[in-house]
Design an enzyme around this catalytic site. Structure first.
Site, PDB file in Angstrom:
ATOM      1  N   HIS A  49      27.254  35.292  36.682  1.00 28.30           N
ATOM      2  CA  HIS A  49      28.571  34.701  36.415  1.00 28.30           C
ATOM      3  C   HIS A  49      29.161  34.221  37.730  1.00 28.30           C
ATOM      4  O   HIS A  49      28.602  34.480  38.812  1.00 28.30           O
ATOM      5  CB  HIS A  49      29.498  35.710  35.736  1.00 28.30           C
ATOM      6  CG  HIS A  49      29.627  37.011  36.459  1.00 28.30           C
ATOM      7  ND1 HIS A  49      30.242  37.135  37.678  1.00 28.30           N
ATOM      8  CD2 HIS A  49      29.171  38.251  36.158  1.00 28.30           C
ATOM      9  CE1 HIS A  49      30.180  38.377  38.073  1.00 28.30           C
ATOM     10  NE2 HIS A  49      29.523  39.088  37.179  1.00 28.30           N
TER      11      HIS A  49
HETATM   12  P1  TYD Z   1      30.474  42.895  35.755  1.00 27.96           P
HETATM   13  O1  TYD Z   1      31.381  42.379  36.818  1.00 27.96           O
HETATM   14  O2  TYD Z   1      30.061  41.941  34.668  1.00 27.96           O
HETATM   15  O3  TYD Z   1      29.172  43.503  36.426  1.00 27.96           O
HETATM   16  P2  TYD Z   1      28.009  42.740  37.197  1.00 27.96           P
HETATM   17  O4  TYD Z   1      28.524  41.394  37.586  1.00 27.96           O
HETATM   18  O5  TYD Z   1      27.714  43.587  38.375  1.00 27.96           O
HETATM   19  O6  TYD Z   1      26.834  42.681  36.297  1.00 27.96           O
HETATM   20  O7  TYD Z   1      31.150  44.186  35.126  1.00 27.96           O
HETATM   21  C1  TYD Z   1      30.527  44.982  34.120  1.00 27.96           C
HETATM   22  C2  TYD Z   1      31.610  45.633  33.281  1.00 27.96           C
HETATM   23  O8  TYD Z   1      32.432  46.482  34.076  1.00 27.96           O
HETATM   24  C3  TYD Z   1      32.536  44.621  32.615  1.00 27.96           C
HETATM   25  O9  TYD Z   1      32.804  45.091  31.308  1.00 27.96           O
HETATM   26  C4  TYD Z   1      33.810  44.694  33.414  1.00 27.96           C
HETATM   27  C5  TYD Z   1      33.799  46.106  33.974  1.00 27.96           C
HETATM   28  N1  TYD Z   1      34.415  46.166  35.319  1.00 27.96           N
HETATM   29  C6  TYD Z   1      35.676  46.712  35.485  1.00 27.96           C
HETATM   30  O10 TYD Z   1      36.317  47.171  34.518  1.00 27.96           O
HETATM   31  N2  TYD Z   1      36.232  46.762  36.742  1.00 27.96           N
HETATM   32  C7  TYD Z   1      35.578  46.275  37.810  1.00 27.96           C
HETATM   33  O11 TYD Z   1      36.109  46.332  38.952  1.00 27.96           O
HETATM   34  C8  TYD Z   1      34.276  45.688  37.650  1.00 27.96           C
HETATM   35  C9  TYD Z   1      33.504  45.121  38.807  1.00 27.96           C
HETATM   36  C10 TYD Z   1      33.732  45.661  36.385  1.00 27.96           C
END
Ligand code: TYD
Length: 134
Positions: A49
């Site tokens: 993303h």
């Molecule tokens: P995401 O940012 O999509 O993880 P990555 O990019 O590392 O694969 O986040 C995964 C899940 O965690 C998503 O449901 C949002 C949640 N999240 C939070 O609630 N707070 C945060 O600070 C982060 C980074 C993620």
């Protein structure tokens, strides 16, 4: 600014080494949030993303992984495998993390608090964002 590897201070010591990150000194933003990614099963991918506003700095505190950064034109792959450097990712870029080694630990420093609205999950929307909104 471009995505780039930033070397961190490394204080070498026979008792063990020490590295440092100071906001707005070693990295070009103020830190509003820290999170870390760990226990990643083999073959898994994280990210996939873009963020509209959020800037990040990622360090492989342990083990290794790759970070793919894409500006819509050019894709770059950065291998992170040492705890004395990290990858600065400016806002508005697509990024994905993969090739995690067993027991790897990714520390992520973020310039913003968590904001679900800041995410772009759709690659074609990301290309549109690059074209018209950035
Ligand atoms: P995401 O940012 O999509 O993880 P990555 O990019 O590392 O694969 O986040 C995964 C899940 O965690 C998503 O449901 C949002 C949640 N999240 C939070 O609630 N707070 C945060 O600070 C982060 C980074 C993620």
């Amino acid at each position: 600014m471009n995505p780039q590897i930033i070397q961190l201070p490394k204080i070498e010591d026979p008792r063990g080494n020490l590295s440092i990150i100071e906001e707005e000194r070693n990295i070009p933003f103020k830190i509003e949030r820290t999170y870390w990614i760990y226990d990643v099963p083999g073959g898994q991918t994280r990210g996939g993303h873009a963020f509209k506003e959020q800037q990040e700095f990622i360090v492989a505190l342990s083990g290794s992984f790759n970070v793919l950064v894409d500006d819509g034109n050019k894709k770059q792959i950065f291998s992170l495998n040492r705890s004395y450097y990290g990858l600065f990712i400016p806002a508005g870029l697509w990024r994905q993390m993969d090739n995690f080694s067993t027991n790897s630990l990714a520390l992520v420093l973020s310039s913003t608090h968590f904001n679900a609205e800041d995410y772009i999950y759709d690659y074609s929307k990301f290309l549109n964002f690059r074209k018209y909104e950035k």
